[in-house]
Design a protein around this motif. Structure first.
Motif, PDB file in Angstrom:
ATOM      1  N   PRO A 552       0.799  -1.243   0.000  1.00  0.00           N
ATOM      2  CA  PRO A 552       0.000   0.000   0.000  1.00  0.00           C
ATOM      3  C   PRO A 552       0.824   1.283   0.000  1.00  0.00           C
ATOM      4  CG  PRO A 552      -0.855  -1.571   1.604  1.00  0.00           C
ATOM      5  CD  PRO A 552       0.477  -2.110   1.144  1.00  0.00           C
ATOM      6  N   GLY A 553       1.918   1.288   0.773  1.00  0.00           N
ATOM      7  CA  GLY A 553       2.664   2.534   0.881  1.00  0.00           C
ATOM      8  C   GLY A 553       4.079   2.325   1.375  1.00  0.00           C
ATOM      9  N   VAL A 554       4.892   3.381   1.244  1.00  0.00           N
ATOM     10  CA  VAL A 554       6.286   3.324   1.667  1.00  0.00           C
ATOM     11  C   VAL A 554       6.642   4.600   2.426  1.00  0.00           C
ATOM     12  CG1 VAL A 554       6.928   1.908  -0.317  1.00  0.00           C
ATOM     13  CG2 VAL A 554       7.211   4.385  -0.429  1.00  0.00           C
ATOM     14  N   ARG A 555       7.748   4.517   3.126  1.00  0.00           N
ATOM     15  CA  ARG A 555       8.307   5.689   3.799  1.00  0.00           C
ATOM     16  C   ARG A 555       9.813   5.522   3.841  1.00  0.00           C
ATOM     17  NH1 ARG A 555       5.414   8.217   8.832  1.00  0.00           N
ATOM     18  NH2 ARG A 555       6.130  10.372   8.516  1.00  0.00           N
ATOM     19  N   VAL A 556      10.537   6.569   3.532  1.00  0.00           N
ATOM     20  CA  VAL A 556      12.001   6.526   3.533  1.00  0.00           C
ATOM     21  C   VAL A 556      12.508   7.191   4.804  1.00  0.00           C
ATOM     22  CG1 VAL A 556      14.113   7.188   2.326  1.00  0.00           C
ATOM     23  CG2 VAL A 556      12.052   6.602   1.024  1.00  0.00           C
ATOM     24  N   GLY A 557      13.403   6.508   5.496  1.00  0.00           N
ATOM     25  CA  GLY A 557      14.011   7.056   6.692  1.00  0.00           C
ATOM     26  C   GLY A 557      15.504   7.236   6.511  1.00  0.00           C
ATOM     27  N   VAL A 558      16.065   8.203   7.234  1.00  0.00           N
ATOM     28  CA  VAL A 558      17.502   8.480   7.173  1.00  0.00           C
ATOM     29  C   VAL A 558      18.075   8.311   8.574  1.00  0.00           C
ATOM     30  CG1 VAL A 558      19.287  10.155   6.592  1.00  0.00           C
ATOM     31  CG2 VAL A 558      17.136  10.120   5.296  1.00  0.00           C
ATOM     32  N   GLY A 559      19.132   7.494   8.683  1.00  0.00           N
ATOM     33  CA  GLY A 559      19.802   7.298   9.956  1.00  0.00           C
ATOM     34  C   GLY A 559      21.256   7.714   9.859  1.00  0.00           C
ATOM     35  N   SER A 560      21.921   7.749  11.001  1.00  0.00           N
ATOM     36  CA  SER A 560      23.349   8.088  11.007  1.00  0.00           C
ATOM     37  C   SER A 560      24.056   7.247  12.061  1.00  0.00           C
ATOM     38  CB  SER A 560      23.550   9.578  11.302  1.00  0.00           C
ATOM     39  OG  SER A 560      22.961   9.942  12.527  1.00  0.00           O
ATOM     40  N   PHE A 561      25.225   6.711  11.682  1.00  0.00           N
ATOM     41  CA  PHE A 561      25.990   5.835  12.549  1.00  0.00           C
ATOM     42  C   PHE A 561      25.092   4.706  13.067  1.00  0.00           C
ATOM     43  CE2 PHE A 561      28.573   9.779  12.860  1.00  0.00           C
ATOM     44  CZ  PHE A 561      29.731   9.269  12.313  1.00  0.00           C
ATOM     45  N   SER A 562      25.056   4.525  14.389  1.00  0.00           N
ATOM     46  CA  SER A 562      24.255   3.433  14.944  1.00  0.00           C
ATOM     47  C   SER A 562      22.873   3.887  15.393  1.00  0.00           C
ATOM     48  CB  SER A 562      24.983   2.817  16.146  1.00  0.00           C
ATOM     49  OG  SER A 562      25.163   3.794  17.167  1.00  0.00           O
ATOM     50  N   LEU A 563      22.539   5.145  15.135  1.00  0.00           N
ATOM     51  CA  LEU A 563      21.232   5.645  15.535  1.00  0.00           C
ATOM     52  C   LEU A 563      20.169   5.201  14.537  1.00  0.00           C
ATOM     53  CD1 LEU A 563      22.233   9.263  16.609  1.00  0.00           C
ATOM     54  CD2 LEU A 563      21.625   7.356  18.106  1.00  0.00           C
ATOM     55  N   PRO A 564      18.962   4.905  15.001  1.00  0.00           N
ATOM     56  CA  PRO A 564      17.925   4.403  14.092  1.00  0.00           C
ATOM     57  C   PRO A 564      17.439   5.465  13.104  1.00  0.00           C
ATOM     58  CG  PRO A 564      17.023   4.740  16.292  1.00  0.00           C
ATOM     59  CD  PRO A 564      18.507   4.933  16.397  1.00  0.00           C
ATOM     60  N   ALA A 565      16.941   4.999  11.955  1.00  0.00           N
ATOM     61  CA  ALA A 565      16.407   5.899  10.949  1.00  0.00           C
ATOM     62  C   ALA A 565      15.141   6.562  11.457  1.00  0.00           C
ATOM     63  CB  ALA A 565      16.128   5.136   9.661  1.00  0.00           C
ATOM     64  N   GLY A 569      11.110  10.983   5.565  1.00  0.00           N
ATOM     65  CA  GLY A 569      10.204  10.874   4.424  1.00  0.00           C
ATOM     66  C   GLY A 569       8.759  10.802   4.875  1.00  0.00           C
ATOM     67  N   ALA A 570       7.859  11.466   4.145  1.00  0.00           N
ATOM     68  CA  ALA A 570       6.427  11.381   4.452  1.00  0.00           C
ATOM     69  C   ALA A 570       5.866  10.070   3.912  1.00  0.00           C
ATOM     70  CB  ALA A 570       5.694  12.560   3.830  1.00  0.00           C
ATOM     71  N   PRO A 571       4.733   9.587   4.440  1.00  0.00           N
ATOM     72  CA  PRO A 571       4.109   8.391   3.873  1.00  0.00           C
ATOM     73  C   PRO A 571       3.726   8.629   2.412  1.00  0.00           C
ATOM     74  CG  PRO A 571       3.135   8.954   6.000  1.00  0.00           C
ATOM     75  CD  PRO A 571       3.990  10.101   5.604  1.00  0.00           C
ATOM     76  N   GLN A 572       4.049   7.675   1.549  1.00  0.00           N
ATOM     77  CA  GLN A 572       3.716   7.778   0.129  1.00  0.00           C
ATOM     78  C   GLN A 572       2.990   6.514  -0.318  1.00  0.00           C
ATOM     79  OE1 GLN A 572       8.029   9.201  -1.006  1.00  0.00           O
ATOM     80  NE2 GLN A 572       6.629   9.874  -2.641  1.00  0.00           N
ATOM     81  N   LYS A 573       1.907   6.687  -1.057  1.00  0.00           N
ATOM     82  CA  LYS A 573       1.159   5.552  -1.587  1.00  0.00           C
ATOM     83  C   LYS A 573       1.824   5.053  -2.871  1.00  0.00           C
ATOM     84  CE  LYS A 573      -3.338   6.992   0.250  1.00  0.00           C
ATOM     85  NZ  LYS A 573      -4.745   7.351  -0.083  1.00  0.00           N
ATOM     86  N   THR A 574       1.949   3.745  -2.983  1.00  0.00           N
ATOM     87  CA  THR A 574       2.566   3.190  -4.191  1.00  0.00           C
ATOM     88  C   THR A 574       1.687   3.409  -5.413  1.00  0.00           C
ATOM     89  OG1 THR A 574       1.599   1.035  -3.661  1.00  0.00           O
ATOM     90  CG2 THR A 574       3.859   1.429  -2.942  1.00  0.00           C
ATOM     91  N   ALA A 575       0.405   3.745  -5.192  1.00  0.00           N
ATOM     92  CA  ALA A 575      -0.479   4.040  -6.329  1.00  0.00           C
ATOM     93  C   ALA A 575       0.002   5.252  -7.111  1.00  0.00           C
ATOM     94  CB  ALA A 575      -1.904   4.272  -5.825  1.00  0.00           C
ATOM     95  N   GLU A 576       0.851   6.078  -6.492  1.00  0.00           N
ATOM     96  CA  GLU A 576       1.419   7.219  -7.209  1.00  0.00           C
ATOM     97  C   GLU A 576       2.246   6.762  -8.410  1.00  0.00           C
ATOM     98  OE1 GLU A 576       3.593   9.960  -4.763  1.00  0.00           O
ATOM     99  OE2 GLU A 576       2.304   9.570  -3.029  1.00  0.00           O
ATOM    100  N   TRP A 577       2.830   5.568  -8.286  1.00  0.00           N
ATOM    101  CA  TRP A 577       3.694   5.079  -9.367  1.00  0.00           C
ATOM    102  C   TRP A 577       3.092   3.876 -10.078  1.00  0.00           C
ATOM    103  CZ3 TRP A 577       5.913   4.490  -4.217  1.00  0.00           C
ATOM    104  CH2 TRP A 577       6.345   5.706  -3.690  1.00  0.00           C
TER     105      TRP A 577
END
Length: 579
Positions: A552-565, A569-577
């Motif tokens: 249904p959807g995806v979200r992109v996260g950014v992490g650094s070193f050992s810290l969690p992502a 990124g905002a929630p995006q529906k795969t229906a966009e593509w």
């Protein structure tokens, strides 16, 4: 019957008109009752620990602004004002307590006739028995100013309908703006009133009130514009939901109505239908039915929180008391019902202070204790909480230390996501704290622990040099086959090192809840060693092989070193593509 020799006092309404004379003893009784209520609420506010939302709004007040992630700024302004005069919990709550007392005055003045002066203790008992009106007498939450300014709005509308002057038009506009500065739900009050009295749309002074309100509200609208309407976007589109369940959604909403009025509910419903006729009574009933209908329909798509319907308390208070003065047969059962509800509320209020009296541990219990335990472990070091905009400000309030909420992909955005507060601790040694059940501890070893409450263990570890980049904006712009085009915009004020960053690919369900999170490898040198502020990188990525494109959807996260992502990124529906 009053004897001829008895002294009288003249009560003046807010408009300066004179009501019929009222005995001095009755007037004194009203003010004594109000002072008693004020004193009780001041005591309660002084001895009751903050709840998590109050701590969160206290955090708002430390950064004066025209808006915040979750709410308009009225709450923060009130707390900041109170702390000019008092410290501790009383400083946080004093402004709300005074507004609550003023709400009683406005409701009293909206009730017609002098007959009300013979039922002053009964009026206070009725008002005290309304659960949330009672609670917001000492808790300071966005609904506290919303209730006061809703009362002021209804009071001024009543005057405006009767006598459309410039003064009442400006008061009405000010009240509308102040309601909207308190909580976005205020728009329902405005709409409900207009539906109840359509001639307002043809009244010149009413439009003056609207224009004045918009002028006063312009600074917040500008703040929303400069922050990409972050509050609106979160509440309308980004906020995670859950599948519909009748017992939790619609039935839960009906239970919330019961909770708001307790044992008086049968007489409240009777008053909604049988209240005396008149233009203003029609306005009040329209407001009640509009709000209840709106949230009943909404209950089929989301869970309705109890406080969302609190705005019906003001019109209900007036309608019930107008009927009480005219219908003798409801007086005794209403008062008995109100008395029983009030006794339950008094017991609960004492239990907020003394934990042993309640069957559950509430938010007002043990906050000074657990924050002291944590402070004993970390000393003066900044504390970063995993996924807790609630714990972070509570710790800062009671221990006067630096704290931050690191919001990971499975959590939600909040004020910590937009205020750059992590910049204060960037590069410093910090203590990373989270409940032992947090997924972070599945791959990372804790170095210490403490008991937040009985059976509620928190783990902690030390990060020697905190480096985190919450203000990177991530967005998938195109998907073609396995090829994905990703844009990363660096919005931090300082250059950052590309080798410190990694990406995570989050799989969302239909309700925007995180289901899976997997690493999303970057090509070597995809991010420059020194990434300049405001630069946008357009990366060519590969769709993760382990993930279907039919999700249904995806979200992109950014992490650094050992810290969690995080939630870059905002929630995006795969229906966009995949149309």
């Amino acid at each position: 019957m009053w004897v001829v020799e008895q002294k009288y006092t003249i009560i003046c309404t807010f408009e300066g008109l004179i009501q019929p004379p009222v005995p001095t003893s009755r007037l004194a009784l009203f003010w004594i009752m109000l002072a008693l209520l004020l004193g009780i609420n001041l005591w309660q506010a002084s001895v009751t620990e903050l709840i998590y939302d109050e701590a969160y709004y206290w955090y708002f007040s430390q950064q004066p602004a025209w808006g915040y992630f979750d709410h308009p700024p009225m709450m923060a302004w009130m707390i900041a004002l109170g702390q000019l005069f008092f410290s501790g919990t009383l400083g946080v709550r004093i402004a709300g307590i005074l507004l609550s007392a003023a709400t009683y005055l406005l409701v009293w003045d909206m009730i017609s006739g002098v007959k009300k002066n013979h039922y002053i203790p009964e009026f206070f008992l009725w008002m005290f028995s309304m659960t949330l009106l009672n609670a917001y007498g000492f808790f300071t939450l966005p609904d506290t100013p919303l209730l006061f300014f809703s009362a002021l709005f209804l009071w001024s509308v009543k005057k405006l309908i009767k006598k459309p002057t410039w003064t009442y038009a400006l008061i009405t506009g000010t009240a509308m703006a102040a309601m909207m500065y308190s909580k976005y739900h205020a728009v329902l009050v405005i709409i409900g009133v207009v539906i109840g009295y359509w001639p307002l749309v043809r009244m010149t002074k009413a439009w003056v009130a609207v224009l004045w309100a918009l002028l006063l509200y312009t600074p917040h609208l500008y703040w929303l514009y400069t922050h990409e309407f972050v509050s609106v976007a979160y509440h309308l589109s980004e906020r995670p939901n859950q599948p519909y369940r009748f017992e939790a959604f619609t039935l839960g909403y009906l239970v919330n109505i019961i909770a708001q009025f307790g044992f008086t509910l049968p007489w409240v419903i009777y008053a909604w239908y049988k209240a005396p006729k008149g233009r203003f009574s029609t306005v009040l009933k329209s407001l009640v039915f509009f709000v209840l209908t709106f949230f009943f329909i909404s209950s089929f798509t989301k869970r309705i929180q109890t406080q969302w319907i609190v705005v019906i308390a003001i019109p209900t208070a007036v309608l019930v008391w107008e009927l009480y003065l005219r219908d003798r047969k409801i007086r005794r059962p209403l008062m008995w019902s109100a008395a029983i509800t009030a006794l339950v509320l008094i017991y609960a209020r004492i239990g907020l202070v003394h934990e042993s009296l309640l069957p559950i541990r509430y938010e007002t219990h043990g906050n000074q204790v657990w924050t002291s335990r944590l402070q004993a472990e970390v000393g003066d070091s900044p504390v970063v909480f995993l996924d807790s905009y609630r714990n972070a400000p509570m710790y800062a309030f009671y221990q006067a230390g630096h704290s931050y909420s690191l919001n990971t992909m499975g959590y939600r955005k909040n004020q910590y996501s937009i205020d750059n507060s992590y910049e204060r601790i960037q590069g410093k040694k910090i203590a990373l704290i989270g409940p032992k059940s947090h997924v972070y501890w599945q791959q990372n070893k804790a170095q210490f622990s403490f008991e937040k409450a009985v059976g509620d263990t928190y783990f902690g570890t030390w990060i020697e040099e905190f480096s985190y980049y919450d203000q990177i904006k991530a967005k998938i712009t195109q998907v073609h086959g396995d090829q994905v085009r990703l844009e990363l915009t660096h919005q931090d004020p300082h250059a950052l090192k590309g080798q410190q960053i990694y990406l995570s690919f989050g799989v969302l369900d239909d309700h925007k809840r995180l289901q899976r999170q997997i690493p999303w490898p970057l090509e070597p040198q995809a991010i420059p060693d020194s990434w300049s502020p405001q630069d946008t990188l357009r990366l060519q990525m590969i769709w993760p092989k382990a993930v279907s494109k039919n999700i249904p959807g995806v979200r992109v996260g950014v992490g650094s070193f050992s810290l969690p992502a995080g939630l870059q990124g905002a929630p995006q529906k795969t229906a966009e593509w995949n149309p």
